[in-house]
Every structure is written in C-alpha cells, then in structure tokens.
Design a protein around this motif. Structure first.
Motif, mmCIF file in Angstrom:
data_model
loop_
_atom_site.group_PDB
_atom_site.id
_atom_site.type_symbol
_atom_site.label_atom_id
_atom_site.label_comp_id
_atom_site.label_asym_id
_atom_site.label_seq_id
_atom_site.Cartn_x
_atom_site.Cartn_y
_atom_site.Cartn_z
ATOM 1 N N GLY B 191 38.967 45.548 44.365
ATOM 2 C CA GLY B 191 40.125 45.127 43.788
ATOM 3 C C GLY B 191 40.006 44.139 43.253
ATOM 4 N N ARG B 192 41.314 43.765 42.623
ATOM 5 C CA ARG B 192 41.567 42.450 41.988
ATOM 6 C C ARG B 192 42.128 41.589 43.239
ATOM 7 N NH1 ARG B 192 45.293 43.761 36.867
ATOM 8 N NH2 ARG B 192 46.050 41.719 37.163
ATOM 9 N N ILE B 193 42.691 41.843 44.105
ATOM 10 C CA ILE B 193 43.263 41.045 45.378
ATOM 11 C C ILE B 193 41.887 40.412 45.939
ATOM 12 C CG2 ILE B 193 44.261 40.824 47.256
ATOM 13 C CD1 ILE B 193 46.561 42.434 46.550
ATOM 14 N N LEU B 194 41.029 41.535 46.305
ATOM 15 C CA LEU B 194 39.852 40.892 46.798
ATOM 16 C C LEU B 194 38.960 40.072 46.107
ATOM 17 C CD1 LEU B 194 37.812 41.140 49.350
ATOM 18 C CD2 LEU B 194 36.710 43.038 48.285
ATOM 19 N N LEU B 195 38.924 40.016 44.709
ATOM 20 C CA LEU B 195 38.322 39.151 43.939
ATOM 21 C C LEU B 195 38.923 37.980 43.774
ATOM 22 C CD1 LEU B 195 36.854 41.618 41.035
ATOM 23 C CD2 LEU B 195 35.640 40.408 42.659
ATOM 24 N N GLY B 196 40.125 37.969 43.819
ATOM 25 C CA GLY B 196 40.915 36.680 43.714
ATOM 26 C C GLY B 196 40.543 36.203 45.138
ATOM 27 N N LEU B 197 40.688 36.680 46.099
ATOM 28 C CA LEU B 197 40.363 36.047 47.482
ATOM 29 C C LEU B 197 39.145 35.250 47.533
ATOM 30 C CD1 LEU B 197 41.016 35.650 50.555
ATOM 31 C CD2 LEU B 197 39.473 37.687 50.940
ATOM 32 N N VAL B 198 37.983 36.190 46.609
ATOM 33 C CA VAL B 198 36.748 35.495 46.700
ATOM 34 C C VAL B 198 36.571 34.243 45.722
ATOM 35 C CG1 VAL B 198 34.236 35.843 45.865
ATOM 36 C CG2 VAL B 198 35.600 37.612 47.267
ATOM 37 N N ARG B 199 37.501 34.456 44.800
ATOM 38 C CA ARG B 199 37.532 33.245 43.939
ATOM 39 C C ARG B 199 38.147 32.016 44.571
ATOM 40 N NH1 ARG B 199 40.421 34.622 38.832
ATOM 41 N NH2 ARG B 199 38.982 36.127 38.930
ATOM 42 N N LEU B 200 39.220 32.278 45.618
ATOM 43 C CA LEU B 200 39.931 31.348 46.100
ATOM 44 C C LEU B 200 38.952 30.635 47.269
ATOM 45 C CD1 LEU B 200 42.451 29.666 46.891
ATOM 46 C CD2 LEU B 200 43.040 31.270 48.351
ATOM 47 N N LEU B 201 38.226 31.701 48.014
ATOM 48 C CA LEU B 201 37.687 31.120 49.355
ATOM 49 C C LEU B 201 36.285 30.315 49.066
ATOM 50 C CD1 LEU B 201 38.141 33.795 51.938
ATOM 51 C CD2 LEU B 201 39.033 31.371 51.819
ATOM 52 N N SER B 202 35.733 30.749 47.613
ATOM 53 C CA SER B 202 34.123 30.209 47.447
ATOM 54 C C SER B 202 34.223 28.962 47.417
ATOM 55 C CB SER B 202 33.553 30.966 46.461
ATOM 56 O OG SER B 202 33.714 32.201 46.404
ATOM 57 N N PRO B 203 34.934 28.204 46.725
ATOM 58 C CA PRO B 203 35.111 26.493 46.701
ATOM 59 C C PRO B 203 35.467 25.986 48.011
ATOM 60 C CG PRO B 203 36.555 27.341 45.181
ATOM 61 C CD PRO B 203 35.903 28.536 45.661
ATOM 62 N N ILE B 204 36.147 26.500 48.602
ATOM 63 C CA ILE B 204 36.728 26.074 49.996
ATOM 64 C C ILE B 204 35.704 26.340 51.279
ATOM 65 C CG2 ILE B 204 38.406 26.471 51.963
ATOM 66 C CD1 ILE B 204 40.415 27.346 50.068
#
Lengths: 108, 322
Positions: B191-204
């Motif tokens: 879902g979009r929330i999970l994809l948003g989390l992945v997008r947020l977490l990967s550079p961190i």
C-alpha cells in the motif's frame, strides 16, 4: 531551560518522573495486549505504549544527556520508532481486515 | 544491588524464553519469541559492556534473522508444508520417553554443573589480553579496541571470515532455484503507506549505516554492524517489491558481493609489494587502509546478508542459464 536546570534535585526528579511515567505507559500497553478482546484494540494499546511511553522515556534520557548531539540522536530514535510503529499498526490492521476479523462489540 | 537484581531477572528471562521457544509447537510463536530473545541478548551484551556485539546481535540476530524466519514461515505456509503442530510424532511408549528425557536431563545437569564450576574460576579481566591491546592501540590506527583487533591485530581472522561468508552465499545459492517465484509472501501490492515508509527509511538507513561504519573507528560500531543495517534496507526494498531480488547473474551484483574480500586481499597483498609482511599495514596510513577495507566489507556484508535472505535464484520458466 535544560542548560539552566542541568544540575540539581529538581532536574533529576523530573527526569525520574518521566522515566517512571514512560514505564507505566509500557506496563499499560502490555496489560492491554494481554487483556483486550480483539486485535484492533490491542493495536491501540500497543501504539500508545510505543508513542507516549517511548516519548516519555526519551524525554527522561534527554534530560540526563550531556550534549545536544545525544539529544538529537534520542529524538531521531523516537521519530523512527513512531514511524515504524505507525506503519506496522496500519499493516496489521489492514491484514486483519483482509482476514475478515470483526471488531469486538460490547453486546455480542 | 538493583543492577544485580536486573541482571538476575535478565538471565532468568533468557533461560525462560529459550525454554518457551523450544517447547512451543506454534512456529509463529517460536519465531516471535526468538526475536524477543535476540533483543534480550543484545541487552545482556550491553550489560557486559560489549557494545559492538550488542549492536551486531540486535541487527543480525534479532532483526535480520527474525525477518528471515518470518519470511520462511510465510513461504512454508504458501507451499503448505506441514508444521510440527499438525504432525504429532511423540514417542508412544512411556519407557522410551522416560529414557530420552532422563538421558537429556542428565546431560543438561552435567553441562550445567561444568559451566557453574567454570564461572567460579573465571579470572579477572585484567589478566587477559585487554592490557596488551590497550598498550598497542596507538599503533593500531583506530581508537576503538574492537575494531583495532578485528581489522589490524587479528585481521587474518577477519579475512578468513569474509571468505567464509562468501562460501556461505555460494553454498546456499547452489542448492538450486527456490520453488516460490515471488519473494513477497502476500500477493497484494504494498500500500501507499508502506511505500511511503520505504521511501522515507531507505536514505535514513543508508545514512545510519555509513555513520555506524565511520563511528566504528572510535566508538562501538564497525563494518559488520553497518553491513547488517544496510542489508535491512535491502530486505525492506526487496520484500515490498521496490527492488528486484538479486539474482547474482549480472556482473555488477557479483562484483558487489566480492568487493569486500577482494579489497581485503588487495590491501593485504599490496603491502607486500612495499616490502612489508602479509597484512602488515604501514603505521602512517593504517587508519585510511582500515577505513577502506571496512567500507568494502560493509558493502559486501550487506549484499551477502541480502542474498542469504532471498535464499536463491528465482525459478523462472524461461530461465535456461542458471
């Protein structure tokens, strides 16, 4: 305020209070996990423990920290834990809905 | 005194958790308890002031292995492998059960008594190699004694460890293609929330991994912990489908896998060209060499752990190369 109150009894007392309150939230979350009737209310209890409980513990640790870098790292830990627990709560609830688990109602 | 009580409760919790993990017949419960066990082990290592091991235990033992076990469990359910709970094969004869339990109980008592005896005779840590390491630390190139031991004083062991990791990946992947064709346990798109989390977490996660690598020279950290954190990013991307799982077919994937070992070998043999012994860094440039080796190790360890998580090449119907 943190710099001004860096020493002293009030400072330590406030930090201890925050830590104890955070621990109480975690205890409440655990009791909720064990006693609540269905998965949705348990998620509710767990995320309370994660957000508020962890936040209070981080606040207590930040009050005892030595430098701004440590406070920054503690805040980052709290933000990351918030993000992760929110997303996991959403995923678990979504999976429960997909498995057709009905929310518990008072009068069955 | 309070800390002693805390340590005692921690030890009790560890033993209790271990018993529960082995005694439960529900595999999912066992995996979740195993993750908790990893977390408590990390706390135990922290109490022993071994923060590097605590970081590695939390990242690899609790985090990555937990994710691997959950992924395997989901794959087992998909492939409808019968779990032990549905296959009761308890020994029917009471005598056989008493004999088995009796022998195991006796062995446990013997091992436990031996351990208690050894604990009583543990010498003070000041009598170990700790003083020697602290004395030679200035020549080590880094100020974290664990990193100095791993990457300088006992660098040969770390070199062999990297070779062992490579053999592990090659061995695991040589078992053939996996039966399931999709690494994601559920068929639904993230879902979009999970994809948003992945997008947020990967550079961190990338930033945190590089920070742990850099901080490993002076504080607890280092290549293994950084590589484990980086592999967590890889696992997240693969499981949500953002990144295709590695097939180790393209040259760049194999190059990334080998870069740690190759860099380590290049440095250890390269110093021989300058007239030194095998793995004898020139003292002036040993910090830079250690950081170079650790960076390559971080990348390799991340790819290795990701490949071990993925488990093998995907079986595609039109794949005639593998």
């Amino acid at each position: 305020m943190i710099v001004l109150l860096n020493e002293g009894l009030i400072h330590d007392a406030v930090a201890t209070l925050c830590l104890v309150a955070g621990a109480l939230f975690f205890f409440a979350g655990t009791v909720g996990l064990l006693r609540f009737p269905d998965v949705y209310s348990r998620l509710h209890a767990l995320t309370k423990a994660d957000n508020l409980g962890l936040g209070l513990i981080i606040l207590g640790c930040a009050l005892q920290a030595d430098s701004w870098q440590i406070i920054g790292k503690l805040l980052l830990i709290w933000l990351l834990a918030l993000v992760a627990s929110t997303t996991s709560c959403h995923l678990v609830a979504q999976a429960a809905m997909r498995m057709r688990i009905e929310p518990w109602t008072r009068h069955e | 005194m309070i800390l002693g009580l805390f340590d005692f409760l921690l030890a009790l919790a560890l033993v209790g958790l271990a018993w529960r993990i082995l005694a439960t017949s529900d595999l999912f419960q066992g995996v979740i308890l195993f993750i908790v066990f990893g977390l408590l082990m990390a706390v135990a290592w922290s109490r022993l002031q071994a923060f590097d091991i605590a970081l590695a235990e939390a990242a690899i033992g609790a985090g990555l292995t937990g994710a691997l076990l959950l992924h395997t469990l989901a794959g087992m359910e998909q492939a409808a492998v019968p779990s032990p709970a549905s296959n009761p094969a308890a020994p029917r004869f009471v005598a056989k059960r008493i004999l088995t339990n009796g022998i195991l109980g006796l062995l446990t008592l013997i091992v436990g008594a031996t351990l208690l005896r050894c604990i009583r005779e543990i010498k003070r840590p000041e009598l170990g190699v700790r003083e020697l390491v602290m004395e030679e630390l200035s020549a080590g190139g880094v100020s974290n004694p664990v990193t100095a031991v791993l990457l300088n004083f006992r660098a040969y062991d770390t070199l062999l460890e990297m070779a062992v990791l490579l053999v592990a990946v090659v061995g695991a992947w040589s078992l053939g293609p996996l039966p399931t064709s999709d690494p994601r346990p559920t068929a639904t798109a993230p879902g979009r929330i999970l994809l948003g989390l992945v997008r947020l977490l990967s550079p961190i996660i990338l930033l945190v991994a590089c920070y742990i690598l850099w901080a490993g020279t002076g504080q607890p950290g280092g290549a293994f912990q950084a590589g484990a954190v980086l592999s967590a990013a890889g696992v997240l991307l693969v499981v949500t489908g953002v990144l295709a799982p590695p097939t180790l077919g393209p040259l760049y994937q194999r190059a990334l896998l080998l870069t740690g070992l190759v860099t380590f070998l290049a440095v250890s043999l390269g110093v021989m060209l300058a007239g030194r012994d095998f793995l004898e860094y020139p003292p002036a440039s040993s910090p830079q060499l250690i950081l170079l080796i650790e960076s390559a190790l971080m990348v390799s360890i991340a790819i290795t752990l990701l490949c071990l998580f993925v488990g093998g090449p995907r079986s595609a119907p039109d794949n005639s190369r593998d």
